[in-house]
Enzyme design. Sequence first.
Site, mmCIF file in Angstrom:
data_model
loop_
_atom_site.group_PDB
_atom_site.id
_atom_site.type_symbol
_atom_site.label_atom_id
_atom_site.label_comp_id
_atom_site.label_asym_id
_atom_site.label_seq_id
_atom_site.Cartn_x
_atom_site.Cartn_y
_atom_site.Cartn_z
ATOM 1 N N ARG A 44 -23.420 -42.898 6.268
ATOM 2 C CA ARG A 44 -24.656 -43.020 7.057
ATOM 3 C C ARG A 44 -25.901 -43.136 6.194
ATOM 4 N NH1 ARG A 44 -23.356 -37.944 10.435
ATOM 5 N NH2 ARG A 44 -21.258 -38.001 9.580
ATOM 6 N N GLU A 71 -15.291 -27.993 4.406
ATOM 7 C CA GLU A 71 -14.933 -26.781 5.134
ATOM 8 C C GLU A 71 -13.477 -26.394 4.831
ATOM 9 O OE1 GLU A 71 -16.197 -27.223 9.118
ATOM 10 O OE2 GLU A 71 -15.862 -25.098 9.581
HETATM 11 O O1 PRP Z 1 -24.090 -31.133 3.557
HETATM 12 P P1 PRP Z 1 -22.629 -31.370 3.757
HETATM 13 O O2 PRP Z 1 -21.911 -30.154 4.308
HETATM 14 O O3 PRP Z 1 -21.962 -31.899 2.522
HETATM 15 O O4 PRP Z 1 -22.457 -32.450 4.927
HETATM 16 C C1 PRP Z 1 -23.272 -33.577 5.064
HETATM 17 C C2 PRP Z 1 -22.478 -34.846 4.964
HETATM 18 O O5 PRP Z 1 -21.539 -34.922 6.053
HETATM 19 C C3 PRP Z 1 -21.721 -36.157 6.736
HETATM 20 O O6 PRP Z 1 -20.937 -37.170 6.198
HETATM 21 P P2 PRP Z 1 -19.350 -37.220 6.350
HETATM 22 O O7 PRP Z 1 -18.713 -36.550 5.154
HETATM 23 O O8 PRP Z 1 -18.976 -36.705 7.704
HETATM 24 O O9 PRP Z 1 -19.027 -38.756 6.184
HETATM 25 P P3 PRP Z 1 -19.388 -40.072 7.069
HETATM 26 O O10 PRP Z 1 -20.865 -40.357 6.837
HETATM 27 O O11 PRP Z 1 -18.526 -41.098 6.444
HETATM 28 O O12 PRP Z 1 -19.079 -39.781 8.502
HETATM 29 C C4 PRP Z 1 -23.178 -36.480 6.517
HETATM 30 O O13 PRP Z 1 -23.454 -37.855 6.737
HETATM 31 C C5 PRP Z 1 -23.390 -36.048 5.098
HETATM 32 O O14 PRP Z 1 -23.034 -37.061 4.160
HETATM 33 N N1 ADE Z 2 -23.517 -31.225 12.598
HETATM 34 C C1 ADE Z 2 -23.348 -32.409 11.989
HETATM 35 N N2 ADE Z 2 -23.715 -33.546 12.620
HETATM 36 C C2 ADE Z 2 -23.543 -34.744 12.007
HETATM 37 N N3 ADE Z 2 -23.040 -34.894 10.776
HETATM 38 C C3 ADE Z 2 -22.694 -33.784 10.115
HETATM 39 N N4 ADE Z 2 -22.194 -33.608 8.861
HETATM 40 C C4 ADE Z 2 -22.011 -32.289 8.665
HETATM 41 N N5 ADE Z 2 -22.380 -31.575 9.755
HETATM 42 C C5 ADE Z 2 -22.822 -32.496 10.665
#
Ligand code: PRP
Ligand code: ADE
Length: 182
Positions: free
Chosen positions: A66, A103
């Site tokens: 994202r 997690e």
């Molecule tokens: O602060 P943190 O606990 O590390 O979490 C935040 C990360 O989690 C989500 O991405 P995700 O890993 O879900 O990947 P995606 O964007 O491919 O869905 C979000 O876009 C951040 O990159």
């Molecule tokens: N609560 C949340 N919503 C969207 N993206 C996330 N990545 C980690 N935690 C999230």
Amino acid sequence: MELTTNEKQIIENSIRDIKDFPKEGIVFKDITTLLNNKEAYATLMNHLHSRYKDYNLDYIAGIDARGFIFGAALAQMLGIGFVPIRKKGKLPYTTIGEKYALEYGIDEIEVHLDAFSGVNNARVLLIDDLIATGGTANAAATLINQTGAKCIEACFILGLTFLDGIKTLKEKTDVYTVLEVD
Ligand SMILES: O=P(O)(O)OC[C@H]1O[C@H](OP(=O)(O)OP(=O)(O)O)[C@H](O)[C@@H]1O
Ligand SMILES: Nc1ncnc2[nH]cnc12
């Protein structure tokens, strides 16, 4: 430079909460409803442009997936290059990687070793949609600095302040969140 209360509302109201996604107990912040709302997306991007236009940045680095959406758009507005920081195994050239805790278990992100080599001591803004535990952003900032570039600031549309991610990341770089969720 600062968002007006009205602009903040426009952005905030465009982000949708999805309860119990991807699992029970998580309130997922869905930014797809910001992206398909032209007023909210433009308000956000114009704000980021006005904040960063005088930072003398050389590159924007966006986190998979994202962070690419906001990072690439902002890089184009600022007239600078964009660098993707990707989940392990996706980048084709020589990479360096950094593991981080999820997690449950461990994940890894990577960047091309030469991604910032067009500018000596490049000034880099890191961007992602959201910071939760900060594990992903911390690993990304470490990678940027390992290439010889410098992570000047990390920018997030949303910061979850009930977790320690922002506090921990501030030991490594400046942090800016457009909106905070507590
Ligand atoms: O602060 P943190 O606990 O590390 O979490 C935040 C990360 O989690 C989500 O991405 P995700 O890993 O879900 O990947 P995606 O964007 O491919 O869905 C979000 O876009 C951040 O990159
Ligand atoms: N609560 C949340 N919503 C969207 N993206 C996330 N990545 C980690 N935690 C999230």
